[in-house]
Design an enzyme around this catalytic site. Sequence first.
Site, mmCIF file in Angstrom:
data_model
loop_
_atom_site.group_PDB
_atom_site.id
_atom_site.type_symbol
_atom_site.label_atom_id
_atom_site.label_comp_id
_atom_site.label_asym_id
_atom_site.label_seq_id
_atom_site.Cartn_x
_atom_site.Cartn_y
_atom_site.Cartn_z
ATOM 1 N N SER A 103 0.828 -1.207 0.000
ATOM 2 C CA SER A 103 0.000 0.000 0.000
ATOM 3 C C SER A 103 0.857 1.249 0.000
ATOM 4 C CB SER A 103 -0.912 -0.006 1.228
ATOM 5 O OG SER A 103 -0.160 0.386 2.349
ATOM 6 N N LYS A 104 0.201 2.369 -0.219
ATOM 7 C CA LYS A 104 0.907 3.647 -0.265
ATOM 8 C C LYS A 104 1.674 3.910 1.028
ATOM 9 C CE LYS A 104 -2.269 5.689 -3.458
ATOM 10 N NZ LYS A 104 -2.928 6.833 -3.993
ATOM 11 N N ARG A 105 1.110 3.430 2.124
ATOM 12 C CA ARG A 105 1.713 3.706 3.432
ATOM 13 C C ARG A 105 2.952 2.843 3.698
ATOM 14 N NH1 ARG A 105 0.254 8.013 4.641
ATOM 15 N NH2 ARG A 105 -1.864 8.603 4.206
ATOM 16 N N ASP A 106 3.021 1.685 3.041
ATOM 17 C CA ASP A 106 4.075 0.726 3.365
ATOM 18 C C ASP A 106 5.477 1.252 3.121
ATOM 19 O OD1 ASP A 106 2.475 -1.265 4.264
ATOM 20 O OD2 ASP A 106 2.101 -2.049 2.250
#
Length: 506
Positions: free
Chosen positions: A263-266
Amino acid sequence: MNNIRVRFAPSPTGPLHIGGVRTALYNYLFARKYGGSLILRIEDTDQARFVPGAEEYIIEALAWLGIRFDEGVHIGGAHAPYRQSDRKPLYRQHVDRLIADGWAYCAFDTPEALDARRREYERQGKTFQYDAATRGAMCNSLTLPEEEVRKRLNDGAPYVVRFKFPADTQITVNDLIRGTVTVNSGQSDDKVLFKSDGMPTYHLANVADDHAMQISHVIRGEEWLPSAPLHVMLYRALGWEDSMPQFAHLPLLLKPDGNGKLSKRDGDRLGFPVFPLQWRDPASGEVSSGYRESGYLPQAVINMLALLGWNPGTQQEKFTMQELIDLFSLERISKAGAKFDLKKAHWFNHEYLMEQPVETIAGWFSETLKGKNLSADPARVARVCRLVKERVNFVSEIWDQASFFFVAPESYDPAAMKKRWKENTPAVMRDVRQLLESLPVFSGQAVHDALQAYAEERSLGMGEVMIPLRIALTGGTFGPDLQEIADVLGREEVLRRTDGILKNRE
Ligand code: GLU
């Protein structure tokens, strides 16, 4: 294969995720392999999610990676315009036809009415879905008298257009990667095709444009597989089934541990970028790191992404873009998700960095030096880079390996000192200093020979002489060959640093 036309169709809702880049890459490889065309289409019908700068970002990122288009929003082409918001009038006619042919209907249900219906279902432990089973009890052009529908439309009452899924029809999607997927239309909800703001939704615009742009293959992420039956039905309803594109849904990109989608957060949490270029969110100002700014070479990113979901069927790991084009095939794309591998990403960058001319690496490293207010002769910088490049994966790591070439150590690695600085070392170092001072010609080779002769004469191990000198010159026990270090530093600096460590130890 004839007339291959594929498209990359991102929505400008933020920076392009690395999974999206892989989709663009696979489309590019496929188009090039078969002499087809690649189109860049911007799908911006969801105005609420539009993010300024995202379209420019997408174009810049793909250009940086060498993914070239034949038609698109940035270069034009025979099927322009390539931005869906500029194609608005085209979609209305398709919707009108679907309504006229009984494939779609107008729904006037207010958000409050829909909410109430959802809650009512929840109370009974069920989930509400607007579909063949429920549409008859809702407020739409199928249930209201014709007169009332006309009146509402004339009065400008807000409404959406929904697709009228048949109650019980088998829909088959032939996916080139997954095989045949069959679903029953009764399971599908009547998706909105057209919104009250006069904009089509993704589904209608996507199908209408793929048809208009004569797309032969839709190669996209697996997250769109559930939408494929609706798209197949839309082709059927619009009378385009004969020229419907073939579908290929790509496997997900997974987190390094394989637990879920990357994900974008990873990225910034796990220490690697998930975006090709750095991105500053225009609303929050939050900055997400990018491959380019993190020092990755575009070739490394391309090579790494190519292998995340596709394999050549051999042990070969390094590929030029042309090799990828020649070898690529949809048959060799796996169904299973592909795990992101950080070590591999570093390895690829190392490999491609080593392929760069040393002058190029030196040019990049000079920027680091400039940033530290250090200047050095380009030939010397190149020489240093040649000595240390094997030890780094990124240009930014050269400084850690080579700072001592530009600034004398101010302290000495305590562990190295403890182990290597013996009682007799100051005396040895004083001798060494004198030896080096009196060398007729100062060179790496001469230093080496002199130290060797000295060690032999005193029955000392080479390490007892060389290692303290290395610590004096570098501050630690690391770095390239000592004679190379001495050669680059030159006599004066070597003597100064030898004095420095002796003074420090007094
Ligand atoms: N606009 C969609 C996206 O952002 C495109 C999906 C497709 O390729 O059909 O992923």
